[in-house]
Design an enzyme around this catalytic site. Structure first.
Site, PDB file in Angstrom:
ATOM      1  N   GLN A   1      12.447 -34.012  68.752  1.00  0.00           N
ATOM      2  CA  GLN A   1      12.905 -35.102  67.883  1.00  0.00           C
ATOM      3  C   GLN A   1      12.423 -34.908  66.449  1.00  0.00           C
ATOM      4  OE1 GLN A   1      14.903 -37.323  69.242  1.00  0.00           O
ATOM      5  NE2 GLN A   1      15.258 -38.580  67.432  1.00  0.00           N
TER       6      GLN A   1
ATOM      7  N   GLU B   1       3.007 -27.914  92.353  1.00  0.00           N
ATOM      8  CA  GLU B   1       1.663 -28.337  92.800  1.00  0.00           C
ATOM      9  C   GLU B   1       1.667 -29.796  93.247  1.00  0.00           C
ATOM     10  OE1 GLU B   1      -0.280 -26.169  93.422  1.00  0.00           O
ATOM     11  OE2 GLU B   1      -0.215 -24.537  91.971  1.00  0.00           O
TER      12      GLU B   1
ATOM     13  N   THR C   1       4.746 -32.962  93.454  1.00  0.00           N
ATOM     14  CA  THR C   1       5.458 -33.727  92.431  1.00  0.00           C
ATOM     15  C   THR C   1       4.590 -34.874  91.930  1.00  0.00           C
ATOM     16  OG1 THR C   1       6.436 -35.288  94.001  1.00  0.00           O
ATOM     17  CG2 THR C   1       7.634 -33.231  93.600  1.00  0.00           C
TER      18      THR C   1
END
Length: 383
Positions: A339, A366, A368
């Site tokens: 942005q 590893e 979620t």
């Protein structure tokens, strides 16, 4: 910009300085070309290994660096700030060495650890399967006793999402030897095992330079001496290693976020609109301030968990918090960095678009971030 770190001693200061020098000279000049071309960086991992950066947290008696985890993770963060894919592979290598170190016999350690920690080998972790990602108890890849009278196992089945698949020298494999969650065992598999093959590299959103593949076992025979721990102990071994692995990913995510912040700050100090540097516009200045706060928070969170680990205190919940906080921060910070660049950030002319793509996977592997929330929530339940 260089991160102002609070390190425990001069040796750690020197190690961070060495890591920065290697990262700037070996990694930074070639990362863009390899990531764009999706080519494997031959020579990069041997260079890291020669400097001792592939085995920092392991004991010196086996050829490791003997470094506290808080120092190792900050080294990993410095690598990630230049090349996230390489840092992930370094973290996975450490994760792959953990089962043998913690659960192997003295004979197994003497036989294999020196080579694994020499810097000349790279390891991979083979837990996930197509139908069993975060649900490790649902594994189907099987290790059955060798019916030909040999003392060993016959491996059949498939594995997925293996970082360094097809390239690694050894694989820490979790396979089914019995029924239920107590029917999983751990094996140390050589990369050239007959009957082991690999699929083509996954076409990933990011982390292009290091392959991620499936593995296929077709009547692959392995000796019983390559089983790590007892039969049925596999999930205990896997979960013990995953706590450390989650801290590794938290550090990698923090390094990635730091790189995105640095790029955004540099651009904001150079780009002008309405006769002023864009960093002088309050709206953008506040955005950058929030990004800086998120990176600092992520770093403090993973260091708290690492220091608990170094002190021998429980840290599983803190590892989940660190993984959750750091990877969510990386996704937010890299998105905000795009942005800051505006339309330019959406092009491949600048690294921030790559950082944003790479950040997404940090929230997934590893365990979620939904799994991390589950772990944290369970810790809040009182009996």
């Amino acid at each position: 910009m260089a991160v102002d770190r609070l390190l425990p001693n001069q040796d750690a200061e020197d190690l961070i300085a060495l890591t920065r020098e290697i990262a700037d000279k070996v990694l930074d000049p070639v990362v863009d070309a390899h990531e764009k071309a999706e080519t494997y960086p031959d020579g990069v991992f041997p260079a890291l290994g020669a400097a001792g950066l592939l085995s920092l947290p392991q004991p010196e008696e086996w050829g490791g660096g003997g470094q506290p985890f808080e120092v190792y993770l900050q080294v990993l963060e410095e690598i990630a700030a230049r090349w996230a894919a390489v840092a992930v592979a370094v973290s996975v290598h450490s994760l792959s060495s953990h089962p043998l170190l913690m659960f192997g016999t003295d004979e197994q350690r003497k036989r294999w650890l020196p080579g694994m920690l020499s810097g000349e080998q790279i390891g991979a972790y083979s837990l996930s399967e197509p139908q069993a990602g975060s649900d490790a108890a649902a594994l189907r890849c099987a290790a059955k006793p060798d019916g030909d009278g040999g003392e060993g196992y016959v491996l059949n089945g498939s594995k997925s999402w293996i970082t360094h698949g097809g390239v690694a020298d050894f694989y820490t494999l979790f396979a089914r030897t019995g029924e239920g969650s107590r029917g999983i065992s751990c094996f140390l598999v050589p990369g050239d095992l007959p009957g082991l093959s690999f699929g083509k590299p996954e076409e990933k959103m990011g982390l292009h330079a290091v392959p991620t593949t499936a593995a296929f076992y077709d009547n692959a025979r392995i000796g019983s001496d390559r089983r790590i721990g007892d039969e049925g102990q596999g999930l205990q071994i896997a979960f013990s290693a995953l706590d450390s692995g989650r801290l590794g990913i938290a550090a990698v995510a923090t390094g990635l976020a730091q790189a995105a912040l640095d790029e955004a700050v540099r651009y904001a100090n150079e780009r002008t609109t309405f006769g002023r540097k864009i960093i002088d516009h309050q709206g953008l200045g506040f955005l950058l301030a929030d990004m800086a706060a998120a990176v600092a928070t992520a770093r403090a969170t993973y260091l708290d968990a690492a220091r608990r680990r170094d002190a021998g205190r429980p840290y599983s919940e803190q590892a989940s918090v660190a993984k959750l906080v750091a990877t969510d921060a990386a996704m937010k910070v890299t998105t905000d960095a795009v942005q800051v660049f505006g339309g330019a950030g959406y092009t491949r002319d600048f690294r921030v678009e790559r950082y944003m793509r790479e950040a997404k996977i940090m929230q997934i592997f590893e365990g979620t971030n939904q799994i991390q929330r589950l772990v944290i929530a369970r810790g809040l339940v009182t009996s």
